[in-house]
Design a protein around this motif. Structure first.
Motif, mmCIF file in Angstrom:
data_model
loop_
_atom_site.group_PDB
_atom_site.id
_atom_site.type_symbol
_atom_site.label_atom_id
_atom_site.label_comp_id
_atom_site.label_asym_id
_atom_site.label_seq_id
_atom_site.Cartn_x
_atom_site.Cartn_y
_atom_site.Cartn_z
ATOM 1 N N ALA A 16 -6.263 9.700 0.068
ATOM 2 C CA ALA A 16 -6.548 8.263 0.088
ATOM 3 C C ALA A 16 -5.536 7.507 0.936
ATOM 4 O O ALA A 16 -5.895 6.599 1.697
ATOM 5 C CB ALA A 16 -6.561 7.723 -1.338
ATOM 6 N N GLU A 29 -10.606 -0.960 1.131
ATOM 7 C CA GLU A 29 -9.756 -0.809 -0.052
ATOM 8 C C GLU A 29 -8.818 -1.998 -0.267
ATOM 9 O O GLU A 29 -8.264 -2.153 -1.350
ATOM 10 C CB GLU A 29 -8.918 0.467 0.071
ATOM 11 N N ARG A 31 -5.936 -2.269 0.980
ATOM 12 C CA ARG A 31 -4.638 -1.639 0.772
ATOM 13 C C ARG A 31 -4.100 -1.146 2.108
ATOM 14 O O ARG A 31 -4.867 -0.890 3.034
ATOM 15 C CB ARG A 31 -4.760 -0.460 -0.199
#
Length: 277
Positions: A16, A29, A31
């Motif tokens: 990820a 995401e 992020r």
């Protein structure tokens, strides 16, 4: 020294984190990865998790302690795992998984900013991060990236900001017309930085016109600002070249302009009392 908890490059966490090298996954995401001790130290309030080798955990015990105090999960990892998560050739043993932290443009306007850097069509992530760092150092209140500019969370931009990304509000993806209209309505004077500008930065300083709220618009590294963007500004200003250099690069010109405004805003009467003998 604790044994690494993350040892496999196929671990879901590692996979990820590695995917966040791509803009599409970062956007999905919301992020991004902050690499190295300086970035992770400044990112603590925005961290989701910290990954660190046992050796780096000892070297940077203060960062690990700060993250622990903030309730951020800390996982030890092998050097190979950290390298898989990193974008640099020589990782420093610690990375942080961070939440997006951009600020809505309307929230920036609500603070009545006095000094703003606007990046219009800036495509190089290193330049974007360096301008953000210059804006932070000059005491700017915010940075705005227009919708045609580079991704704020590009790993190179994050590294080039040297932690400044976490220090001041940054709005992203705002159309340049919206930026101009919003800042002007907030009482901010808009200056377009351009090597072919009609006004000279020294003239602006000598005439004491830079003491009020100001936003600098910086353009693309290769072709500068398009005519339609120049036309939106209150003035188009060039940095004077007193020597034989052909020009200044984007980040250097931004530093000169932002510091000139910062100095003018701190002087009793614009910058007139400083520049006149």
């Amino acid at each position: 020294m604790p044994l690494p908890e993350l040892t496999s490059l196929r671990s879901p966490r590692v996979v990820a984190a590695h995917r966040l090298a791509k803009r599409s996954f970062r956007g999905k995401e919301r992020r991004f990865i902050a690499e190295g001790p300086q970035a992770v130290r400044e990112a603590v309030p925005h961290l989701i998790e910290v990954y660190v080798t046992p050796e780096a955990a000892e070297r940077h015990a203060d960062i690990v302690a700060a993250a622990h105090t903030a309730g951020v999960p800390i996982l030890t990892a092998t050097a190979e795992v950290i390298a898989e998560m990193s974008d640099t050739v020589t990782p420093q043993g610690i990375v942080g998984l961070c939440r997006f932290l951009d600020t809505p443009f309307e929230d920036i306007l609500a603070t009545r900013p006095r000094l703003v850097a606007v990046l219009a069509n800036v495509r190089d992530p290193g330049n974007a991060g360096t301008v953000l760092r210059c804006a932070d150092a000059a005491g700017a209140d915010a940075v705005v990236l227009t919708d045609a500019s580079v991704d704020l969370y590009n790993p190179k931009a994050v590294r080039a900001s040297a932690g400044s990304l976490f220090h001041l509000p940054v709005a992203v993806g705002v159309p340049v017309e919206t930026v101009v209209d919003g800042l002007r309505a907030a009482g901010v004077r808009l200056l377009a930085a351009d090597g072919a500008g009609e006004r000279d930065l020294d003239e602006e300083l000598d005439e004491g016109t830079m003491g009020g709220p100001t936003a600098w618009i910086f353009g693309n590294e290769a072709w500068g600002l398009p005519e339609e963007t120049r036309a939106l500004a209150d003035a188009v200003v060039r940095v004077p070249i007193h020597g034989r250099a052909e020009s200044l690069n984007l980040a250097t010109a931004a530093a000169v302009c932002l510091y000139a405004s910062a100095r003018a805003q701190r002087a009793p009467a614009g910058c007139r009392s400083v520049t006149m003998s």
